[in-house]
Design an enzyme around this catalytic site. Structure first.
Site, PDB file in Angstrom:
ATOM      1  N   ARG A   1       0.842  -1.193   0.000  1.00 25.02           N
ATOM      2  CA  ARG A   1       0.000   0.000   0.000  1.00 25.02           C
ATOM      3  C   ARG A   1       0.876   1.241   0.000  1.00 25.02           C
ATOM      4  O   ARG A   1       1.889   1.309   0.714  1.00 25.02           O
ATOM      5  CB  ARG A   1      -0.893   0.038   1.249  1.00 25.02           C
ATOM      6  CG  ARG A   1      -2.115  -0.857   1.201  1.00 25.02           C
ATOM      7  CD  ARG A   1      -3.128  -0.411   0.142  1.00 25.02           C
ATOM      8  NE  ARG A   1      -4.330  -1.232   0.140  1.00 25.02           N
ATOM      9  CZ  ARG A   1      -4.512  -2.301  -0.637  1.00 25.02           C
ATOM     10  NH1 ARG A   1      -3.581  -2.691  -1.470  1.00 25.02           N
ATOM     11  NH2 ARG A   1      -5.673  -2.964  -0.580  1.00 25.02           N
TER      12      ARG A   1
ATOM     13  N   GLU B 144      -4.088   7.080  -4.742  1.00 25.32           N
ATOM     14  CA  GLU B 144      -4.324   6.511  -6.074  1.00 25.32           C
ATOM     15  C   GLU B 144      -5.654   7.008  -6.649  1.00 25.32           C
ATOM     16  O   GLU B 144      -6.589   7.205  -5.875  1.00 25.32           O
ATOM     17  CB  GLU B 144      -4.407   4.971  -5.992  1.00 25.32           C
ATOM     18  CG  GLU B 144      -3.101   4.337  -5.649  1.00 25.32           C
ATOM     19  CD  GLU B 144      -3.231   2.814  -5.501  1.00 25.32           C
ATOM     20  OE1 GLU B 144      -4.260   2.244  -5.923  1.00 25.32           O
ATOM     21  OE2 GLU B 144      -2.320   2.213  -4.954  1.00 25.32           O
TER      22      GLU B 144
ATOM     23  N   HIS C  64      -1.210  -0.257  -9.957  1.00 26.13           N
ATOM     24  CA  HIS C  64      -1.885  -1.190  -9.017  1.00 26.13           C
ATOM     25  C   HIS C  64      -2.417  -2.444  -9.739  1.00 26.13           C
ATOM     26  O   HIS C  64      -3.623  -2.678  -9.806  1.00 26.13           O
ATOM     27  CB  HIS C  64      -3.017  -0.477  -8.264  1.00 26.13           C
ATOM     28  CG  HIS C  64      -3.357  -1.167  -6.975  1.00 26.13           C
ATOM     29  ND1 HIS C  64      -3.790  -0.490  -5.854  1.00 26.13           N
ATOM     30  CD2 HIS C  64      -3.307  -2.470  -6.607  1.00 26.13           C
ATOM     31  CE1 HIS C  64      -4.014  -1.355  -4.874  1.00 26.13           C
ATOM     32  NE2 HIS C  64      -3.726  -2.578  -5.320  1.00 26.13           N
TER      33      HIS C  64
ATOM     34  N   GLY D 198      -1.429  -5.597  -8.830  1.00 23.42           N
ATOM     35  CA  GLY D 198      -1.132  -6.778  -8.002  1.00 23.42           C
ATOM     36  C   GLY D 198      -2.009  -7.991  -8.266  1.00 23.42           C
ATOM     37  O   GLY D 198      -1.512  -9.077  -8.556  1.00 23.42           O
ATOM     38  N   SER D 199      -3.326  -7.830  -8.182  1.00 25.82           N
ATOM     39  CA  SER D 199      -4.199  -9.008  -8.295  1.00 25.82           C
ATOM     40  C   SER D 199      -4.834  -9.129  -9.680  1.00 25.82           C
ATOM     41  O   SER D 199      -5.767  -9.920  -9.872  1.00 25.82           O
ATOM     42  CB  SER D 199      -5.300  -8.922  -7.226  1.00 25.82           C
ATOM     43  OG  SER D 199      -6.091  -7.766  -7.436  1.00 25.82           O
TER      44      SER D 199
END
Ligand code: GLV
Length: 317
Positions: free
Chosen positions: A236, A265, A283, A285-286
């Protein structure tokens, strides 16, 4: 039939499942709801399937209708939700752990590789056809034999350690508690943050954002790093004090950064944009189909479990 507000558009198979289970308010235009709109939209609903882009602070939570009993967050992190405010209103908050560990660790490794091997500069030169091979062109840092400091040895930290070990990195970590030696797999524990940072040729920030970790990487702690260290953050943005990190880049105290997450963000500190040695991602990541599908399914499972039993194993407040 229970009524659920879903604040962001999900993948089709997840929305189809929601439609089968609930009277569901979907967000087909994927509009980013203001706090006021979110409050209005939740009128008459039993729960909200929220996303990390929803700022569910105390004020917003206090204005949610009494019918809302659960905030099922479509993320492992829940820094976007004031857990205490929710608890005071008897609203449970759930998250989606485990299913995104592999995808996020992959991005964690990409950040390390991209920052160490000067990928931003290489991509820019290649796209501009502005390069010539030479023995010293875009010389970067080799990972093999380099010390990786992992801040936060949870699921994602452990997976990054496993991949990094296979790349020949030497793993050090700092965590609230030491892992049992079978789980450490040779990683070296540092009780103090200062001690971890002092051996981190490459730092990987993997801990959740919390009161204890906000701005943990700051002007003072950056000084503990070896000169020319690489700093990466897959967790984060709130954990890093941007001005201090940009200043460390300017002074070459830090060689390069690899970042996937930012304070505020989707905006990011413009100081990063000026640096060729900043390898930055939005962002991601997933962001794989498998993981986003599994995350939304888990967020739906959490709604189901709670609405059927009044409790949920992924409750975080
Ligand atoms: C992604 O950043 C998440 O918390 O799920």
């Amino acid at each position: 039939m229970k009524k659920i507000l879903v604040t962001r558009r999900l993948l089709q198979s997840n929305e189809d499942r929601l439609k089968d289970l609930y009277d569901v308010k979907l967000n087909s235009n994927d509009e980013l709801y203001s706090q006021q709109k979110l409050i209005e939209m939740s009128e008459g609903c039993d729960g909200i399937l929220s996303a990390l882009t929803d700022n569910l602070d105390e004020q917003t939570i206090n204005k949610l209708p009494d019918s809302i009993k659960i905030l099922s967050n479509f993320a492992v992190g829940f820094g976007n939700i004031d857990l205490n405010a929710a608890k005071k209103r008897n609203i449970i908050v759930t998250n989606t752990p485990e299913v995104l560990t592999d995808a996020t660790a992959e991005i964690g490794i990409l950040l390390i590789l991209g920052a160490c091997r000067r990928a931003s500069e290489g991509i820019e030169d290649a796209k501009a056809s502005n390069w010539k091979w030479s023995a010293d062109y875009l010389i970067g840092k080799q990972l093999t034999g380099t010390r990786l400091g992992i801040l936060g040895m949870g699921r994602i930290g452990k997976k990054i350690a496993k991949i990094a070990r296979s790349l020949g990195m030497i793993i050090h970590y700092h965590n609230r508690s030491k892992l049992s030696s079978d789980k450490e797999e040779g990683a070296i524990y540092h009780k103090e943050l200062k001690s971890l940072l002092s051996v981190s040729d490459v730092l990987s920030v993997c801990c959740p954002a919390s009161k204890e970790t906000i701005n943990l990487i700051n002007k003072e702690t950056l000084e503990y790093l070896p000169k020319g260290a690489v700093v990466t953050n897959v967790a984060r943005g709130d954990i890093v004090e941007d001005e201090a990190l940009i200043d460390a880049l300017n002074r070459r105290k830090v060689y390069a950064v690899g970042l996937d997450v930012y304070k505020g963000e989707p905006n990011l500190n413009p100081g990063y944009l000026k640096h060729k040695s900043a390898f930055i991602l939005p962002h991601l990541g997933s962001a794989t189909k498998e993981t986003r599908t599994a995350m939304a399914n888990l967020a739906i499972d959490n709604l189901e479990e709670f609405l059927k039993t009044g409790n949920c194993k992924n409750k975080v407040n």
